[in-house]
Design a protein around this motif. Sequence first.
Motif, PDB file in Angstrom:
ATOM      1  N   LEU A  30       0.831  -1.203   0.000  1.00 24.83           N
ATOM      2  CA  LEU A  30       0.000   0.000   0.000  1.00 24.83           C
ATOM      3  C   LEU A  30       0.867   1.254   0.000  1.00 24.83           C
ATOM      4  N   ALA A  31       1.927   1.246   0.787  1.00 26.70           N
ATOM      5  CA  ALA A  31       2.835   2.396   0.818  1.00 26.70           C
ATOM      6  C   ALA A  31       3.386   2.681  -0.575  1.00 26.70           C
ATOM      7  N   ARG A  32       3.775   1.636  -1.285  1.00 22.12           N
ATOM      8  CA  ARG A  32       4.315   1.792  -2.635  1.00 22.12           C
ATOM      9  C   ARG A  32       3.238   2.338  -3.582  1.00 22.12           C
ATOM     10  N   GLU A  33       2.006   1.845  -3.448  1.00 23.39           N
ATOM     11  CA  GLU A  33       0.901   2.285  -4.321  1.00 23.39           C
ATOM     12  C   GLU A  33       0.606   3.772  -4.167  1.00 23.39           C
ATOM     13  N   ILE A  34       0.670   4.269  -2.928  1.00 24.55           N
ATOM     14  CA  ILE A  34       0.298   5.672  -2.716  1.00 24.55           C
ATOM     15  C   ILE A  34       1.502   6.608  -2.585  1.00 24.55           C
ATOM     16  N   GLY A  35       2.704   6.038  -2.598  1.00 27.04           N
ATOM     17  CA  GLY A  35       3.903   6.868  -2.607  1.00 27.04           C
ATOM     18  C   GLY A  35       4.274   7.461  -1.268  1.00 27.04           C
ATOM     19  N   VAL A  36       4.119   6.664  -0.200  1.00 22.43           N
ATOM     20  CA  VAL A  36       4.546   7.104   1.136  1.00 22.43           C
ATOM     21  C   VAL A  36       5.452   6.033   1.735  1.00 22.43           C
ATOM     22  N   THR A  40       4.997   5.522   7.556  1.00 18.63           N
ATOM     23  CA  THR A  40       3.846   6.417   7.524  1.00 18.63           C
ATOM     24  C   THR A  40       2.551   5.616   7.590  1.00 18.63           C
ATOM     25  N   VAL A  41       2.470   4.543   6.812  1.00 19.63           N
ATOM     26  CA  VAL A  41       1.284   3.667   6.848  1.00 19.63           C
ATOM     27  C   VAL A  41       1.113   3.095   8.260  1.00 19.63           C
ATOM     28  N   LEU A  56      -3.470  13.174  -5.799  1.00 19.25           N
ATOM     29  CA  LEU A  56      -2.969  12.011  -6.540  1.00 19.25           C
ATOM     30  C   LEU A  56      -2.823  10.797  -5.619  1.00 19.25           C
ATOM     31  N   GLN A  57      -2.290  11.000  -4.416  1.00 24.12           N
ATOM     32  CA  GLN A  57      -2.147   9.894  -3.470  1.00 24.12           C
ATOM     33  C   GLN A  57      -3.513   9.345  -3.065  1.00 24.12           C
ATOM     34  N   MET A  58      -4.496  10.227  -2.869  1.00 21.97           N
ATOM     35  CA  MET A  58      -5.838   9.770  -2.500  1.00 21.97           C
ATOM     36  C   MET A  58      -6.464   8.970  -3.637  1.00 21.97           C
ATOM     37  N   LYS A  59      -6.270   9.415  -4.885  1.00 22.83           N
ATOM     38  CA  LYS A  59      -6.772   8.649  -6.032  1.00 22.83           C
ATOM     39  C   LYS A  59      -6.119   7.271  -6.072  1.00 22.83           C
ATOM     40  N   ASN A  60      -4.798   7.231  -5.849  1.00 21.73           N
ATOM     41  CA  ASN A  60      -4.091   5.956  -5.848  1.00 21.73           C
ATOM     42  C   ASN A  60      -4.535   5.070  -4.686  1.00 21.73           C
ATOM     43  N   PHE A  61      -4.811   5.679  -3.529  1.00 19.36           N
ATOM     44  CA  PHE A  61      -5.304   4.928  -2.379  1.00 19.36           C
ATOM     45  C   PHE A  61      -6.664   4.311  -2.705  1.00 19.36           C
ATOM     46  N   CYS A  62      -7.566   5.104  -3.253  1.00 20.35           N
ATOM     47  CA  CYS A  62      -8.893   4.596  -3.620  1.00 20.35           C
ATOM     48  C   CYS A  62      -8.787   3.441  -4.608  1.00 20.35           C
TER      49      CYS A  62
END
Length: 83
Positions: A30-36, A40-41, A56-62
Motif C-alpha cells: 500500500l505504501a508503494r501504491e500511494i507513494g509514502v 507512515t502507513v 494524486l495519493q488519494m486517487k491511488n489509495f482509492c
Amino acid sequence: MSRPKKNQQQQTNSPFKKLRLKAQLSQEQLAREIGVAVSTVRRWEKGQAEPTMTVLQMKNFCRAVNQTLEELPDSLLPIVTNK
C-alpha cells in the motif's frame, strides 16, 4: 502477544487498516501504491498521525483499496474505545 498467521483475519479498529486488509495488501504494497513510507502507513494505522494525502495519493489509495472516495469512511483514524 502473538502475531496472527499470514492468512488469518486480524481484529482492528482502524478503518485505514481494515481497507488495506480487505484489499489484501501488505503495508509495504500500500505504501508503494500511494507513494509514502511504510512507517507512515504504520503510524496512520496506529492512529499516531492522521492520514494526509495529496489528491494524486488519494486517487491511488482509492484505486488500491478498490473504493470510491464516496465509499470511504468520513475518518480514517482508529476508533477510540473506552475500556
